[in-house]
Design a protein around this motif. Sequence first.
Motif, PDB file in Angstrom:
ATOM      1  N   SER A  30       0.838  -1.204   0.000  1.00 20.46           N
ATOM      2  CA  SER A  30       0.000   0.000   0.000  1.00 20.46           C
ATOM      3  C   SER A  30       0.869   1.249   0.000  1.00 20.46           C
ATOM      4  CB  SER A  30      -0.922   0.013   1.222  1.00 20.46           C
ATOM      5  OG  SER A  30      -1.823  -1.059   1.199  1.00 20.46           O
ATOM      6  N   SER A  31       1.907   1.234   0.851  1.00 19.81           N
ATOM      7  CA  SER A  31       2.794   2.388   0.942  1.00 19.81           C
ATOM      8  C   SER A  31       3.524   2.629  -0.368  1.00 19.81           C
ATOM      9  CB  SER A  31       3.808   2.172   2.072  1.00 19.81           C
ATOM     10  OG  SER A  31       3.167   2.012   3.319  1.00 19.81           O
ATOM     11  N   SER A  32       3.972   1.552  -1.001  1.00 25.10           N
ATOM     12  CA  SER A  32       4.748   1.677  -2.238  1.00 25.10           C
ATOM     13  C   SER A  32       3.873   2.096  -3.415  1.00 25.10           C
ATOM     14  CB  SER A  32       5.445   0.347  -2.558  1.00 25.10           C
ATOM     15  OG  SER A  32       6.316  -0.026  -1.511  1.00 25.10           O
ATOM     16  N   VAL A  33       2.744   1.419  -3.599  1.00 22.37           N
ATOM     17  CA  VAL A  33       1.855   1.746  -4.720  1.00 22.37           C
ATOM     18  C   VAL A  33       1.268   3.142  -4.544  1.00 22.37           C
ATOM     19  CG1 VAL A  33      -0.302   1.139  -5.872  1.00 22.37           C
ATOM     20  CG2 VAL A  33       1.311  -0.662  -5.229  1.00 22.37           C
ATOM     21  N   GLY A  34       0.780   3.429  -3.329  1.00 26.49           N
ATOM     22  CA  GLY A  34       0.218   4.752  -3.062  1.00 26.49           C
ATOM     23  C   GLY A  34       1.251   5.852  -3.204  1.00 26.49           C
ATOM     24  N   GLY A  35       2.464   5.601  -2.719  1.00 29.86           N
ATOM     25  CA  GLY A  35       3.530   6.594  -2.830  1.00 29.86           C
ATOM     26  C   GLY A  35       3.914   6.870  -4.267  1.00 29.86           C
ATOM     27  N   PHE A  75     -11.628  11.224  -0.949  1.00 30.87           N
ATOM     28  CA  PHE A  75     -12.807  10.768  -0.210  1.00 30.87           C
ATOM     29  C   PHE A  75     -13.307   9.439  -0.770  1.00 30.87           C
ATOM     30  CE2 PHE A  75     -16.968  10.881   1.746  1.00 30.87           C
ATOM     31  CZ  PHE A  75     -16.690  11.485   2.970  1.00 30.87           C
ATOM     32  N   ALA A  76     -13.253   9.290  -2.106  1.00 28.60           N
ATOM     33  CA  ALA A  76     -13.656   8.026  -2.722  1.00 28.60           C
ATOM     34  C   ALA A  76     -12.747   6.887  -2.285  1.00 28.60           C
ATOM     35  CB  ALA A  76     -13.628   8.159  -4.243  1.00 28.60           C
ATOM     36  N   THR A  77     -11.480   7.196  -2.019  1.00 26.22           N
ATOM     37  CA  THR A  77     -10.526   6.176  -1.598  1.00 26.22           C
ATOM     38  C   THR A  77     -10.607   5.921  -0.103  1.00 26.22           C
ATOM     39  OG1 THR A  77      -9.097   7.045  -3.363  1.00 26.22           O
ATOM     40  CG2 THR A  77      -8.123   5.419  -1.906  1.00 26.22           C
ATOM     41  N   LEU A  78     -11.212   6.838   0.626  1.00 32.02           N
ATOM     42  CA  LEU A  78     -11.466   6.629   2.056  1.00 32.02           C
ATOM     43  C   LEU A  78     -12.723   5.796   2.275  1.00 32.02           C
ATOM     44  CD1 LEU A  78     -10.731  10.209   3.457  1.00 32.02           C
ATOM     45  CD2 LEU A  78      -9.502   8.128   4.108  1.00 32.02           C
ATOM     46  N   LYS A  79     -13.787   6.118   1.504  1.00 31.98           N
ATOM     47  CA  LYS A  79     -15.082   5.492   1.769  1.00 31.98           C
ATOM     48  C   LYS A  79     -15.844   5.024   0.529  1.00 31.98           C
ATOM     49  CE  LYS A  79     -16.041   8.000   6.061  1.00 31.98           C
ATOM     50  NZ  LYS A  79     -17.048   8.822   6.798  1.00 31.98           N
ATOM     51  N   ARG A  86      -9.045  -0.561  -2.922  1.00 30.95           N
ATOM     52  CA  ARG A  86      -7.844  -0.478  -2.080  1.00 30.95           C
ATOM     53  C   ARG A  86      -7.820  -1.574  -1.020  1.00 30.95           C
ATOM     54  NH1 ARG A  86      -7.661   1.732   2.871  1.00 30.95           N
ATOM     55  NH2 ARG A  86      -9.614   2.902   2.549  1.00 30.95           N
ATOM     56  N   VAL A  87      -8.935  -1.734  -0.325  1.00 29.58           N
ATOM     57  CA  VAL A  87      -9.004  -2.703   0.776  1.00 29.58           C
ATOM     58  C   VAL A  87      -8.842  -4.139   0.269  1.00 29.58           C
ATOM     59  CG1 VAL A  87     -10.529  -3.699   2.536  1.00 29.58           C
ATOM     60  CG2 VAL A  87     -10.391  -1.215   2.266  1.00 29.58           C
ATOM     61  N   ASN A  88      -9.404  -4.423  -0.898  1.00 33.90           N
ATOM     62  CA  ASN A  88      -9.382  -5.796  -1.415  1.00 33.90           C
ATOM     63  C   ASN A  88      -8.124  -6.146  -2.199  1.00 33.90           C
ATOM     64  OD1 ASN A  88     -11.916  -6.487  -0.349  1.00 33.90           O
ATOM     65  ND2 ASN A  88     -12.973  -5.556  -2.095  1.00 33.90           N
ATOM     66  N   ILE A 261      -5.972   9.499  -4.700  1.00 33.98           N
ATOM     67  CA  ILE A 261      -6.009   8.041  -4.519  1.00 33.98           C
ATOM     68  C   ILE A 261      -4.726   7.544  -3.871  1.00 33.98           C
ATOM     69  CG2 ILE A 261      -6.168   5.828  -5.724  1.00 33.98           C
ATOM     70  CD1 ILE A 261      -7.794   7.309  -7.906  1.00 33.98           C
ATOM     71  N   GLY A 262      -3.587   8.016  -4.384  1.00 37.59           N
ATOM     72  CA  GLY A 262      -2.302   7.565  -3.868  1.00 37.59           C
ATOM     73  C   GLY A 262      -2.037   8.012  -2.453  1.00 37.59           C
ATOM     74  N   GLY A 263      -2.417   9.258  -2.130  1.00 36.03           N
ATOM     75  CA  GLY A 263      -2.167   9.777  -0.793  1.00 36.03           C
ATOM     76  C   GLY A 263      -2.913   9.017   0.278  1.00 36.03           C
ATOM     77  N   VAL A 264      -4.167   8.644   0.007  1.00 36.88           N
ATOM     78  CA  VAL A 264      -4.935   7.855   0.977  1.00 36.88           C
ATOM     79  C   VAL A 264      -4.395   6.432   1.060  1.00 36.88           C
ATOM     80  CG1 VAL A 264      -7.199   6.855   1.482  1.00 36.88           C
ATOM     81  CG2 VAL A 264      -7.027   9.233   0.761  1.00 36.88           C
ATOM     82  N   THR A 265      -4.064   5.854  -0.095  1.00 37.10           N
ATOM     83  CA  THR A 265      -3.533   4.486  -0.118  1.00 37.10           C
ATOM     84  C   THR A 265      -2.227   4.383   0.658  1.00 37.10           C
ATOM     85  OG1 THR A 265      -4.550   4.104  -2.284  1.00 37.10           O
ATOM     86  CG2 THR A 265      -2.793   2.598  -1.617  1.00 37.10           C
ATOM     87  N   ALA A 266      -1.370   5.404   0.523  1.00 43.36           N
ATOM     88  CA  ALA A 266      -0.080   5.410   1.220  1.00 43.36           C
ATOM     89  C   ALA A 266      -0.204   5.945   2.637  1.00 43.36           C
ATOM     90  CB  ALA A 266       0.924   6.254   0.442  1.00 43.36           C
TER      91      ALA A 266
END
Length: 312
Positions: A30-35, A75-79, A86-88, A261-266
């Motif tokens: 998650s950190s790598s892909v989001g970053g 927000f879409a990546t949060l909820k 992201r979660v799956n 998207i990346g900021g929330v994922t990371a």
Amino acid sequence: SMIGFAALSHLGLIDSSKTLYAGNRFMWLSSSVGGLMFGYGMVMASGCGNKTLVRIGAGNLKSLVVFLVLGLSAFATLKGITAVLRVNTVDAVSLSMQSNANLGTLIASVTGIAYESTNIWAGYVLGVLLVLWVLRHADFWTFENLLASLGVGALIVLMWWVSGHFGFLPEHPETLEPVYLGTYSGRIEAMSFVAPVAHTLDWLMFFSDKSKFLTVGVVSVTGVIVGSAVSAVQQKTFRWEGFASVDDLSQHLIGSALMGIGGVTALGCTFGQGLSGISTLSLNSFAAVAAIVVGAVLSIRHQVARLERSLA
């Protein structure tokens, strides 16, 4: 920021295990892909989340568009829809550690010392080494550099104290449980500019909803814009600026979506992970920062190649 966080933990002013970045899962994917996504996007969007807010305050309408798309995609990546993805996918891949996934845990596994102590002293040592490494460069010794760097570092530490000590309530009158007031996550937070942008839009759109409240993140977003506007007016650099072309607009739209998207994922941006997260010595933060740098370099090279092709 590392030295200050270590000092707050050492003095018992905050509980380092209750920060947003604490946890025993090393979410390296998650950190790598989001970053990578965030780093690539911030070049396309003419700057990171914090730079976007600064440019809005100075009259840049392009950054206003980036702000809106960044907030919606975050927000879409949060909820929302990208949150499910992201979660799956990337969030499902992680390494579980015996205690917090930070540098102190790695040192403790070798030395046998309690990880809380090793993380505090590692923060002191690494923080001092970084300061000395920077100060050895003579061209760094300017008033502006020293004021800006010390000021930003102090702000991170102050935010840790505000949310982790000043905002700590040992017993909530309704739940009778300890709670950290003024943070969206319910944990100790410092400065970040991706999820708080989404929360700012949420607060503005549902202002009449009494369950919505101002958080340190939302107030920080507002403060940066206002501070930038005051500075721009004072220095007479305030000016309206818009998109130069359709291509310019498309680049900023794609870049801002990648940042959200990346900021929330990371779990953070150049501020959220690069300063706040890394001050806790979180392994996720180190991975995210490295990926942000790689993503930015790749994006810069791509932009240069596009420019060269257009001039050929």
